[in-house]
Write a protein that holds these residues in place. Structure first.
Motif, PDB file in Angstrom:
ATOM      1  N   ALA A   1       0.819  -1.215   0.000  1.00 37.70           N
ATOM      2  CA  ALA A   1       0.000   0.000   0.000  1.00 37.70           C
ATOM      3  C   ALA A   1       0.853   1.266   0.000  1.00 37.70           C
ATOM      4  O   ALA A   1       0.361   2.344  -0.361  1.00 37.70           O
ATOM      5  N   LEU A   2       2.136   1.144   0.392  1.00 40.22           N
ATOM      6  CA  LEU A   2       3.025   2.312   0.338  1.00 40.22           C
ATOM      7  C   LEU A   2       3.132   2.873  -1.068  1.00 40.22           C
ATOM      8  O   LEU A   2       3.357   4.068  -1.262  1.00 40.22           O
ATOM      9  N   THR A   3       2.986   1.999  -2.066  1.00 41.51           N
ATOM     10  CA  THR A   3       3.110   2.479  -3.450  1.00 41.51           C
ATOM     11  C   THR A   3       1.996   3.455  -3.808  1.00 41.51           C
ATOM     12  O   THR A   3       2.162   4.271  -4.717  1.00 41.51           O
ATOM     13  N   LEU A   4       0.856   3.352  -3.116  1.00 42.18           N
ATOM     14  CA  LEU A   4      -0.215   4.315  -3.367  1.00 42.18           C
ATOM     15  C   LEU A   4       0.235   5.717  -2.960  1.00 42.18           C
ATOM     16  O   LEU A   4      -0.105   6.711  -3.600  1.00 42.18           O
ATOM     17  N   ILE A   5       1.036   5.774  -1.887  1.00 40.22           N
ATOM     18  CA  ILE A   5       1.563   7.064  -1.429  1.00 40.22           C
ATOM     19  C   ILE A   5       2.665   7.550  -2.373  1.00 40.22           C
ATOM     20  O   ILE A   5       2.641   8.681  -2.858  1.00 40.22           O
ATOM     21  N   PHE A   6       3.628   6.655  -2.646  1.00 38.94           N
ATOM     22  CA  PHE A   6       4.732   7.044  -3.523  1.00 38.94           C
ATOM     23  C   PHE A   6       4.240   7.324  -4.940  1.00 38.94           C
ATOM     24  O   PHE A   6       4.727   8.238  -5.608  1.00 38.94           O
ATOM     25  N   GLY A   7       3.282   6.499  -5.396  1.00 40.30           N
ATOM     26  CA  GLY A   7       2.735   6.702  -6.736  1.00 40.30           C
ATOM     27  C   GLY A   7       2.067   8.058  -6.861  1.00 40.30           C
ATOM     28  O   GLY A   7       2.225   8.756  -7.869  1.00 40.30           O
TER      29      GLY A   7
END
Length: 496
Positions: free
Chosen positions: A413-419
């Motif tokens: 889910a961190l990729t939602l932030i980084f994305g």
């Protein structure tokens, strides 16, 4: 009587490509363009028959054909589709239409060869998604490299030769190990039928070696960390159409290979090595997203974004539950729409200014409001905004990951932030703010051709995001059958 629809979808684009090639020099470029567009539209309309005639209630192969090819070695021309491969064929036929529209006015040299390369590559890619014979699969898999090699090498940027050689060597070397695995399976079974391999009893040691050999081919194609470095170079140097097909379809070959070969042929090894696949997937999801944050070239940023998003695909496949696997396949379809659209958007700007660098732009929304609206839509979809297709696949994968191990879901889910960070950073600097200079102020908004190609993808991003059921119901039975075969009662090492 056998249905020849699938053969038509494979060979009609190849024949069409040869006919377009025969139009000759650039004095007949208009004929080449019209022929290519006409054939690509006909092929797309034919492919819709796959969906309309598909029985979603069975996991059996449909639209099958089986003919002797090289009888001495039990090699057959054997093709068919299920709920996993059929949506990918539709994605291929649709995006071929889009890239031909994209190159309509932009490509002015060797037009016939350019259009023919995409048509031939379309037929070969459909062949990969349809092949049920290992030799046929391998032939299509390797042949696919040639048109893309030419597209990047002839119509690419200044460093195109370096990018093509790197792309070719990475993919070829991995494929040679896959060939060794397929020959071993033939020696063990006396058959080249992929479906026969699914039922072949193999020791764990043999499965692990076969899995690693297949992994070498499919991981490069996805591409997974750390064999991903060829992709940004290939994207930066490729013409817009090449980038679209590379990101939207060719990367999906890796995920498809894991689904069609690795998981069902080596189920025990897939469980034993799931820790490796999950670890590499999470590294791709997080680390590559951070790499995307520092990119100054829009194409490189989108290329790294693709690697990060494809990490969701491999993560979803190796957590061995229905939500994860269906999410992985949805992510493959959705990423095809979104990444293709983003590369087209960069191409629209590049055609006007001949620059892909973010600091060249600023305040694009003022001279190009329609383009800005479409670009922001695709950027939001890239971040996984609910209501867009980007949300569906990522949500399902994270849901499946949470069932397997909550930490997987948290990291993914961190990729939602980084994305959101790298995408919105690009949007803020390119689209909003004051107009940076007179060159940007003088830019013309999208024309009817550009609205058509971007509008098709915008509609699909929204329709699939709001109503994903037509896609999900097609793949559900095939995914359930795959998971039963791989034995969902087992659990990856990291889940224990």
């Amino acid at each position: 009587m056998e249905n020849k629809l699938l053969s038509a979808l494979i060979w009609l684009p190849i024949v069409a490509g040869v006919l377009v090639l025969a139009t000759g020099n650039d004095q007949r470029a208009a004929i080449a363009r019209k022929l290519a567009l006409g054939f690509s539209v006909i092929i797309f309309l034919l492919s819709i028959s796959l969906y309309s005639g598909f029985d979603a209630g069975t996991a059996n192969m449909q639209f099958t054909e089986h003919h002797s090819w090289i009888s001495a070695f039990n090699i057959y021309y054997s093709i068919g589709v299920d709920g996993i491969s059929m949506p990918l064929i539709l994605l291929t036929t649709l995006l071929t239409v889009v890239v031909i529209i994209a190159g309509w006015q932009v490509i002015t040299e060797r037009v016939a060869q350019y259009m023919a390369a995409f048509l031939i590559m379309e037929g070969v890619m459909i062949g990969v998604f349809s092949a049920l014979d290992a030799v046929l699969f391998y032939v299509f898999w390797e042949t696919m490299l040639i048109p893309m090699f030419l597209i990047i090498g002839i119509w690419g940027g200044p460093n195109r030769i370096y990018a093509t050689i790197k792309f070719f060597l990475y993919t070829l070397l991995g494929s040679l190990l896959m060939l060794v695995a397929l020959l071993y399976l033939y020696n063990a079974s006396g058959s080249f039928s992929i479906l026969d391999y699914h039922a072949l009893p193999l020791t764990l040691k043999a499965q692990i070696l076969i899995f690693l050999a297949l992994f070498s081919a499919f991981a490069v194609k996805v591409p997974m960390f750390p064999v991903h470095t060829w992709l940004p170079d290939a994207h930066v140097e490729a013409p817009t159409g090449g980038s679209v097909i590379l990101a939207a379809v060719m990367l999906k070959m890796g995920g498809y290979g894991f689904i069609r070969l690795s998981l069902p042929i080596t189920p025990d090894a897939s469980h034993e090595l799931a820790w490796l696949m999950i670890t590499l997937s999470l590294i791709a999801v997080v680390y590559i997203a951070l790499v995307a944050l520092v990119q100054q070239d829009m194409k490189k940023l989108i290329a790294y974004s693709s690697i990060s998003h494809m990490g969701f695909v491999t993560l979803g496949l190796f957590i061995f539950n229905a939500q994860g696997a269906e999410g992985a396949l949805m992510q493959m379809i959705s990423h095809g729409f979104i990444s293709g659209a983003l590369f087209l958007c960069v191409g629209v700007l590049y055609d006007r200014t001949h620059s892909r660098m973010i600091d060249t732009y600023g305040g694009i929304a003022t001279p190009m409001p329609v383009f800005a609206a479409l670009f922001v839509l695709f950027a939001m979809a890239n971040t996984g905004l609910p209501g867009t297709s980007g949300f569906v696949g990522e949500f399902l994968v994270i849901l499946g990951a949470f069932q397997a191990n909550p930490w997987f879901a948290i990291i993914a889910a961190l990729t939602l932030i980084f994305g959101a960070a790298y995408t919105l950073w690009m949007v803020k600097r390119v689209i909003y703010g004051k107009v940076v200079n007179q060159d940007v102020a003088a830019l013309e908004d999208v024309n009817s051709r550009e609205i058509l190609m971007l509008g098709i993808l915008a509609a699909l991003v929204l329709v699939v995001g709001i109503w994903p059921n037509p896609v999900l119901e097609v793949m559900h039975t095939s995914i359930e059958n795959l998971l039963r075969h791989v034995d969902i009662s087992k659990c990856p090492v990291l889940c224990r």
